[in-house]
Design a protein around this motif. Structure first.
Motif, PDB file in Angstrom:
ATOM      1  N   LYS A 158       5.999 132.770 140.761  1.00  0.00           N
ATOM      2  CA  LYS A 158       7.076 133.427 141.496  1.00  0.00           C
ATOM      3  C   LYS A 158       7.701 134.576 140.705  1.00  0.00           C
ATOM      4  O   LYS A 158       8.044 135.622 141.265  1.00  0.00           O
ATOM      5  CB  LYS A 158       8.159 132.391 141.846  1.00  0.00           C
ATOM      6  CG  LYS A 158       9.403 132.953 142.508  1.00  0.00           C
ATOM      7  CD  LYS A 158       9.136 133.473 143.909  1.00  0.00           C
ATOM      8  CE  LYS A 158      10.438 133.876 144.594  1.00  0.00           C
ATOM      9  NZ  LYS A 158      10.215 134.388 145.950  1.00  0.00           N
ATOM     10  N   ASP A 197       6.662 130.256 152.874  1.00  0.00           N
ATOM     11  CA  ASP A 197       7.453 129.103 152.436  1.00  0.00           C
ATOM     12  C   ASP A 197       7.066 128.695 151.016  1.00  0.00           C
ATOM     13  O   ASP A 197       7.921 128.362 150.187  1.00  0.00           O
ATOM     14  CB  ASP A 197       7.219 127.944 153.418  1.00  0.00           C
ATOM     15  CG  ASP A 197       8.194 126.795 153.214  1.00  0.00           C
ATOM     16  OD1 ASP A 197       9.015 126.841 152.275  1.00  0.00           O
ATOM     17  OD2 ASP A 197       8.133 125.837 154.003  1.00  0.00           O
ATOM     18  N   ARG A 200       8.998 130.524 148.386  1.00  0.00           N
ATOM     19  CA  ARG A 200      10.461 130.448 148.360  1.00  0.00           C
ATOM     20  C   ARG A 200      10.895 129.330 147.431  1.00  0.00           C
ATOM     21  O   ARG A 200      10.307 128.251 147.399  1.00  0.00           O
ATOM     22  CB  ARG A 200      11.015 130.192 149.767  1.00  0.00           C
ATOM     23  CG  ARG A 200      10.788 131.340 150.745  1.00  0.00           C
ATOM     24  CD  ARG A 200      11.623 131.128 152.007  1.00  0.00           C
ATOM     25  NE  ARG A 200      11.241 132.075 153.051  1.00  0.00           N
ATOM     26  CZ  ARG A 200      10.472 131.774 154.093  1.00  0.00           C
ATOM     27  NH1 ARG A 200      10.006 130.553 154.226  1.00  0.00           N
ATOM     28  NH2 ARG A 200      10.174 132.702 154.986  1.00  0.00           N
ATOM     29  N   THR A 382       6.562 137.319 147.203  1.00  0.00           N
ATOM     30  CA  THR A 382       6.076 136.326 148.171  1.00  0.00           C
ATOM     31  C   THR A 382       4.557 136.380 148.319  1.00  0.00           C
ATOM     32  O   THR A 382       4.023 136.032 149.365  1.00  0.00           O
ATOM     33  CB  THR A 382       6.739 136.518 149.555  1.00  0.00           C
ATOM     34  OG1 THR A 382       6.503 137.865 150.012  1.00  0.00           O
ATOM     35  CG2 THR A 382       8.224 136.243 149.493  1.00  0.00           C
TER      36      THR A 382
END
Length: 670
Positions: A158, A197, A200, A382
């Motif tokens: 991430k 998702d 996140r 993302t």
């Protein structure tokens, strides 16, 4: 030559070599756990597995992350479990040691190398078995080398913490997901339904998240040093770290003389494919037309009249055949007819290939698109992909299955060619060959991603790369290049291929017409691996959407396609600019758009990963950064020679047999 090259390549840097991105990772909460490693491998495809394999054999602590829950990439989670190989290399068994081990384990698993009796390859098999084989290989490498493997499936990177000077990745934040309480198992939904998702930080109704901070492992003298290796399918870390890279078509130049564009086009990459498995049945099955089928039906085709046979297409990549069918032939192609219980994996250009090529639908976001969308902001990453295009690729694949079994149109060959084939069924379920409830591969088969621009090197002052002319067998003396390339560009092209005669060609003492065609690939003094495959294109489409009725392939894209000589993997192609502890393997090494079409298959991926794992371990042991192994070329680099000897001693070839500037006889390598 250097000045001329600079003028040709500089355009490709305008959109990629922009503001440095050097920022500490930010998280909404304290990471749930901290993990220390000497080598952090991002991407569990073949290159990533090979990196881990060699790192473990060298006794290193290796952390390996993968967005899916299967190891193996192309041969498992992407479903393309048919080994792309060239006949001569295969006959001589001239591969990296780990790739040879993989082939041997497939043989032992089934009692034969080709349990699918396919005709595209000498080895077609089930994707789930590939994952299991990879898992066992890493476990045994860990034991033999006394290394330590820390495997993180369903995990994405991430954020990165990069030093203030921009040279070192100090840490990485990852998100590992699992089903939320009461949610369906993983691989129930498609990738397009879960990918955003997965990136996140927050938990969701479908996914529960674990935050992991990766840090360098402390050594005995209380210092820390590690290497991050980007072996992801699309070059995620090079995008997130914001090192210079290319994407899509490179502008026409003497290095890339078959380019389809006079300018760079970052939106036209090779098509991606959601593979699926289908089973031949004794009786007709109830085939349900997907609601979106009419949208995609105008695209599908057998493509060529010589391929317009369902049994031929079914057996092309048949991955399981428990009962041998009758020998048959169609237009000179020999295969055994399908029998009930046979399983075919589908990967077809005018079928489940999805080939967007415009700014409105490109799959892999450019740097400008990433910046505009906020993905280069802290915490904004993302994955760098357009989710809507993933979804359409999924729909296209499911529609293609329906076309195979129930369709009666053909976009390229016209009416009367395609006949329904109802005696087949799509294999779905978590225990199916693809391991998904919907039957599609867990991740699309990616033919092309972001490709780094290497550091400035002699002859390539704006960044090292491997180009079309470094590997292609094409005869550049033919009429097309004489007529269509500017005279100055054609002279530089012939000079680049002329070797010792180059100065005479440049000065005009020797006519370009008199230059002999080179009959080998470029020999790199820093070669750390090998590969051989044809330059194979699945071109993007001209208009958006890709499935638009009457759409055509981008004009000129196939001109660069053709045979290649056995080639090498230069270490300079694996070292990005700016960051000193980042290495790149797999499809994101520094190749051009055309060269990348050959540098993408199974054995190459393994060889590049074996090199990355060896280089990282060697750099830690010798306390030297990888760029320091090549920064004095073409002068002698003693430590580079030590590294090359280590690779060779370990059974990881850095050159094909008899490679030298004196050997021009490579025409027999097929």
């Amino acid at each position: 030559m250097a000045c001329h090259q600079k003028s040709l390549i500089s355009l490709s840097l305008i959109t990629t070599f922009l503001t440095p991105y050097s920022v500490a990772a930010t998280t909404p909460r304290t990471p749930d756990k901290t993990v220390n490693c000497e080598i952090l491998v991002v991407g569990g495809g073949l290159s990533g597995v090979a990196t881990a394999y060699e790192g473990l054999l060298a006794g290193r602590t290796v952390c390996l992350t993968e967005i899916t829950d299967w190891l193996g990439g192309q041969i498992s989670s992407q479903g393309t479990s048919a080994l792309d190989e060239r006949p001569t290399q295969r006959a001589k068994q001239f591969y990296s040691r780990g790739y040879l081990e993989l082939r041997n384990r497939i043989q032992r698993k089934y009692g034969k190398l080709n349990p699918g009796d396919c005709w595209v390859s000498d080895s077609c098999f089930l994707p789930r078995d590939a994952h299991n084989i990879m898992t066992q290989m890493l476990k045994e490498a860990e034991k033999r080398g006394r290394g330590k493997l820390q495997w993180f499936p369903n995990t994405v990177i991430k954020d990165l913490a990069i030093s203030e000077d921009g040279k070192i990745i100090n840490s990485a934040i990852a998100i590992q997901h699992q089903p939320a309480t009461g949610a369906p198992p993983l691989n129930t939904a498609t990738l397009s339904q879960t990918i955003e998702d997965a990136y996140r930080y927050e938990n969701s109704p479908q996914l529960s998240k674990t935050l992991i901070r990766f840090l360098p492992k402390q050594t005995k003298n209380n210092t820390s040093k590690w290497y991050v290796v980007d072996t992801s399918e699309t070059g995620e870390i090079i995008a997130l770290a914001d090192v210079p890279y290319r994407l899509g078509i490179d502008a026409l130049s003497y290095l890339e003389p078959s380019s389809s564009s006079t300018t760079n086009d970052s939106y036209c990459t090779q098509g991606f494919t959601y593979t699926f498995a289908m089973e031949s049945t004794k009786d007709p099955q109830n085939q349900v037309m997907p609601p979106f089928y009419p949208q995609y039906a105008p695209y599908f085709s057998y493509e060529l009249a010589r391929l317009a046979n369902f049994d031929l297409v079914f057996t092309y990549r048949r991955i399981w055949s428990p009962q041998k069918g009758q020998p048959t032939t169609f237009n000179g192609v020999k295969f055994t007819a399908p029998t009930p219980g046979d399983i075919s994996m589908q990967n077809w250009t005018w079928g489940n290939d999805y080939r967007p090529g415009t700014a409105n639908d490109n799959l892999i976001y450019t740097r400008q698109q990433l910046q505009t969308s906020g993905q280069l902001n802290p915490g904004g990453w993302t994955g760098g992909l357009r989710t809507e295009t993933l979804r359409k690729g999924e729909e296209n694949a499911l529609a293609y299955y329906y076309w195979l079994v129930a369709g009666n149109t053909d976009s390229q060959l016209g009416a009367g060619v395609k006949q329904p084939q109802p005696n087949n069924r799509l294999l779905t379920g978590l225990n199916s060959p693809m391991g998904t409830a919907h039957g599609l591969s867990k991740y699309p088969y990616m033919r092309e991603g972001r490709r780094i621009i290497g550091r400035p090197s002699w002859g390539q002052p704006e960044g090292f790369g491997i180009w079309e002319i470094d590997i292609s067998r094409r005869n550049y003396n033919d009429e097309y290049y004489r007529k269509n390339l500017p005279a100055d560009m054609y002279r530089w092209l012939t000079a680049a291929l002329a070797g010792l005669e180059a100065p005479s060609v440049i000065s005009g003492q020797i006519s370009p017409d008199k230059v002999m065609r080179r009959s080998r690939s470029t020999i790199f003094p820093d070669s750390v691996g090998i590969g051989h495959y044809a330059i194979d294109f699945h071109p993007c489409m001209t208009k958006s959407p890709a499935e638009a009725p009457g759409n055509t392939e981008r004009a000129g894209e196939r001109r660069g396609a053709g045979q290649a000589y056995p080639f090498q993997i230069a270490l300079r192609a694996m070292i990005p600019q700016k960051i000193d502890n980042l290495l790149v393997g797999g499809k994101s090494i520094a190749t051009s758009h055309i060269a990348a079409a050959a540098y993408r298959v199974h054995s190459f991926e393994w060889s590049s990963g074996a090199a990355a794992g060896t280089v990282a371990s060697f750099a830690i042991k010798e306390n030297i950064a990888p760029y320091q192994l090549v920064d004095d070329l073409p002068k002698q680099e003693p430590q580079l020679q030590v590294l090359k000897r280590l690779l060779e001693q370990n059974g990881n070839p850095t050159a094909f047999p008899d490679t030298s500037i004196f050997n021009q006889n490579w025409e027999d390598w097929r």
